[in-house]
Design a protein around this motif. Structure first.
Motif, PDB file in Angstrom:
ATOM      1  N   GLU A 164       0.797  -1.093  -0.058  1.00  0.00           N
ATOM      2  CA  GLU A 164      -0.360   0.090   0.204  1.00  0.00           C
ATOM      3  C   GLU A 164       0.522   1.325   0.092  1.00  0.00           C
ATOM      4  OE1 GLU A 164      -3.741   2.190  -0.308  1.00  0.00           O
ATOM      5  OE2 GLU A 164      -3.154   0.131  -0.567  1.00  0.00           O
ATOM      6  N   GLN A 165       1.894   1.501   0.606  1.00  0.00           N
ATOM      7  CA  GLN A 165       2.686   2.242   0.953  1.00  0.00           C
ATOM      8  C   GLN A 165       3.378   2.849  -0.507  1.00  0.00           C
ATOM      9  OE1 GLN A 165       3.133   4.558   3.082  1.00  0.00           O
ATOM     10  NE2 GLN A 165       1.790   3.149   3.954  1.00  0.00           N
ATOM     11  N   LEU A 166       3.652   1.431  -1.124  1.00  0.00           N
ATOM     12  CA  LEU A 166       4.606   1.434  -2.661  1.00  0.00           C
ATOM     13  C   LEU A 166       3.855   2.177  -3.793  1.00  0.00           C
ATOM     14  CD1 LEU A 166       6.467  -1.725  -2.278  1.00  0.00           C
ATOM     15  CD2 LEU A 166       7.533   0.740  -2.992  1.00  0.00           C
ATOM     16  N   ARG A 167       2.224   1.136  -3.372  1.00  0.00           N
ATOM     17  CA  ARG A 167       1.468   2.431  -4.662  1.00  0.00           C
ATOM     18  C   ARG A 167       1.046   3.610  -4.048  1.00  0.00           C
ATOM     19  NH1 ARG A 167      -2.117  -1.327  -2.476  1.00  0.00           N
ATOM     20  NH2 ARG A 167      -2.047  -2.424  -4.499  1.00  0.00           N
ATOM     21  N   CYS A 168       1.155   4.298  -3.733  1.00  0.00           N
ATOM     22  CA  CYS A 168       1.062   5.671  -3.135  1.00  0.00           C
ATOM     23  C   CYS A 168       2.323   6.296  -4.044  1.00  0.00           C
ATOM     24  CB  CYS A 168       0.429   6.214  -1.889  1.00  0.00           C
ATOM     25  SG  CYS A 168      -1.030   5.371  -1.997  1.00  0.00           S
ATOM     26  N   LEU A 169       3.667   5.942  -3.250  1.00  0.00           N
ATOM     27  CA  LEU A 169       5.038   6.604  -2.925  1.00  0.00           C
ATOM     28  C   LEU A 169       5.330   7.083  -4.646  1.00  0.00           C
ATOM     29  CD1 LEU A 169       7.317   6.763  -1.677  1.00  0.00           C
ATOM     30  CD2 LEU A 169       8.799   4.880  -2.406  1.00  0.00           C
ATOM     31  N   GLU A 170       5.608   8.355  -4.283  1.00  0.00           N
ATOM     32  CA  GLU A 170       6.162   9.508  -5.348  1.00  0.00           C
ATOM     33  C   GLU A 170       7.545   7.956  -5.809  1.00  0.00           C
ATOM     34  OE1 GLU A 170       6.607  13.662  -5.321  1.00  0.00           O
ATOM     35  OE2 GLU A 170       5.098  14.079  -3.961  1.00  0.00           O
ATOM     36  N   ILE A 171       7.788   8.813  -7.368  1.00  0.00           N
ATOM     37  CA  ILE A 171       8.950   8.830  -8.770  1.00  0.00           C
ATOM     38  C   ILE A 171       9.635   9.572  -7.714  1.00  0.00           C
ATOM     39  CG2 ILE A 171       9.567   7.875 -11.123  1.00  0.00           C
ATOM     40  CD1 ILE A 171       6.483   7.440 -11.495  1.00  0.00           C
ATOM     41  N   GLY A 172      11.233   8.255  -7.719  1.00  0.00           N
ATOM     42  CA  GLY A 172      12.073   9.721  -7.658  1.00  0.00           C
ATOM     43  C   GLY A 172      12.368   9.563  -5.495  1.00  0.00           C
ATOM     44  N   THR A 173      12.131   9.056  -5.317  1.00  0.00           N
ATOM     45  CA  THR A 173      11.542   8.689  -3.598  1.00  0.00           C
ATOM     46  C   THR A 173      12.656   8.044  -3.601  1.00  0.00           C
ATOM     47  OG1 THR A 173       9.469   9.565  -3.766  1.00  0.00           O
ATOM     48  CG2 THR A 173      11.079   8.134  -1.338  1.00  0.00           C
ATOM     49  N   VAL A 174      13.744   7.886  -2.782  1.00  0.00           N
ATOM     50  CA  VAL A 174      15.149   7.684  -1.983  1.00  0.00           C
ATOM     51  C   VAL A 174      14.663   6.796  -1.340  1.00  0.00           C
ATOM     52  CG1 VAL A 174      17.586   7.613  -1.907  1.00  0.00           C
ATOM     53  CG2 VAL A 174      16.354   8.664  -3.588  1.00  0.00           C
ATOM     54  N   VAL A 175      15.186   5.774  -0.914  1.00  0.00           N
ATOM     55  CA  VAL A 175      13.844   4.307  -0.220  1.00  0.00           C
ATOM     56  C   VAL A 175      15.156   3.701   0.934  1.00  0.00           C
ATOM     57  CG1 VAL A 175      11.499   4.698  -0.803  1.00  0.00           C
ATOM     58  CG2 VAL A 175      12.918   3.076  -1.227  1.00  0.00           C
ATOM     59  N   ASP A 176      15.240   3.170   1.830  1.00  0.00           N
ATOM     60  CA  ASP A 176      16.155   2.099   2.337  1.00  0.00           C
ATOM     61  C   ASP A 176      15.054   0.659   2.443  1.00  0.00           C
ATOM     62  OD1 ASP A 176      18.570   3.893   2.201  1.00  0.00           O
ATOM     63  OD2 ASP A 176      18.092   4.081   4.803  1.00  0.00           O
ATOM     64  N   VAL A 177      15.437  -0.209   1.507  1.00  0.00           N
ATOM     65  CA  VAL A 177      14.199  -1.276   1.933  1.00  0.00           C
ATOM     66  C   VAL A 177      14.964  -2.530   2.500  1.00  0.00           C
ATOM     67  CG1 VAL A 177      13.628  -3.115   0.015  1.00  0.00           C
ATOM     68  CG2 VAL A 177      13.733  -0.955  -0.804  1.00  0.00           C
ATOM     69  N   PHE A 178      13.769  -3.285   3.614  1.00  0.00           N
ATOM     70  CA  PHE A 178      14.437  -4.500   4.189  1.00  0.00           C
ATOM     71  C   PHE A 178      14.020  -5.273   3.658  1.00  0.00           C
ATOM     72  CE2 PHE A 178      15.474  -0.459   6.214  1.00  0.00           C
ATOM     73  CZ  PHE A 178      16.062  -0.103   7.102  1.00  0.00           C
ATOM     74  N   LEU A 179      14.640  -6.881   3.715  1.00  0.00           N
ATOM     75  CA  LEU A 179      13.675  -7.591   3.312  1.00  0.00           C
ATOM     76  C   LEU A 179      13.284  -8.887   3.914  1.00  0.00           C
ATOM     77  CD1 LEU A 179      15.044  -8.268  -0.054  1.00  0.00           C
ATOM     78  CD2 LEU A 179      13.486  -7.096  -0.058  1.00  0.00           C
ATOM     79  N   THR A 180      12.443  -9.646   3.864  1.00  0.00           N
ATOM     80  CA  THR A 180      12.232 -10.595   5.240  1.00  0.00           C
ATOM     81  C   THR A 180      13.177 -11.012   5.493  1.00  0.00           C
ATOM     82  OG1 THR A 180       9.776 -10.962   3.872  1.00  0.00           O
ATOM     83  CG2 THR A 180      10.736 -12.527   5.130  1.00  0.00           C
TER      84      THR A 180
END
Length: 112
Positions: A49-65
């Protein structure tokens, strides 16, 4: 008697286009037809849901399962039909594709 006030919300009942959709404030997700909502409902997690609404070009840190993490990824797009999120790593020209259901957490990197 069983309290059923929240049953439809908790069971992820599909939107019938009578209420505003979850990303309407950002105007990225429009409620046009039931078929589109079936695809959207395949990816139900908080992160999807957060990714669905995230703006293109936003810099993020991603933590996988599994404990692996990717720091400083640039968000490119999200496909609600197959739950794939597309990111670019610094210095790379090919996208990193991650299933949003496999992501435990994301953090938006604030530039100072």
């Amino acid at each position: 008697m069983e309290d059923r006030r929240y049953v439809t919300h908790m069971n992820w009942a599909p939107c019938k286009c009578q209420k505003p959709c979850s990303c309407q404030q950002k105007k990225q997700h429009e409620c046009k037809e039931e078929k589109a909502h079936k695809a959207v409902n395949n990816c139900r997690s908080c992160i999807c849901e957060q990714l669905r609404c995230l703006e293109i070009g936003t810099v993020v840190d991603v933590f996988l399962t599994g404990g692996l993490s990717f720091l400083g990824l640039t968000f490119v797009s999200f496909n609600a039909r197959n739950c794939c999120a597309y990111f670019l790593e610094a210095g790379s020209t090919s996208p990193l594709i991650i299933d949003c259901k496999k992501i435990d957490a994301i953090r938006i990197v604030r530039r100072v």
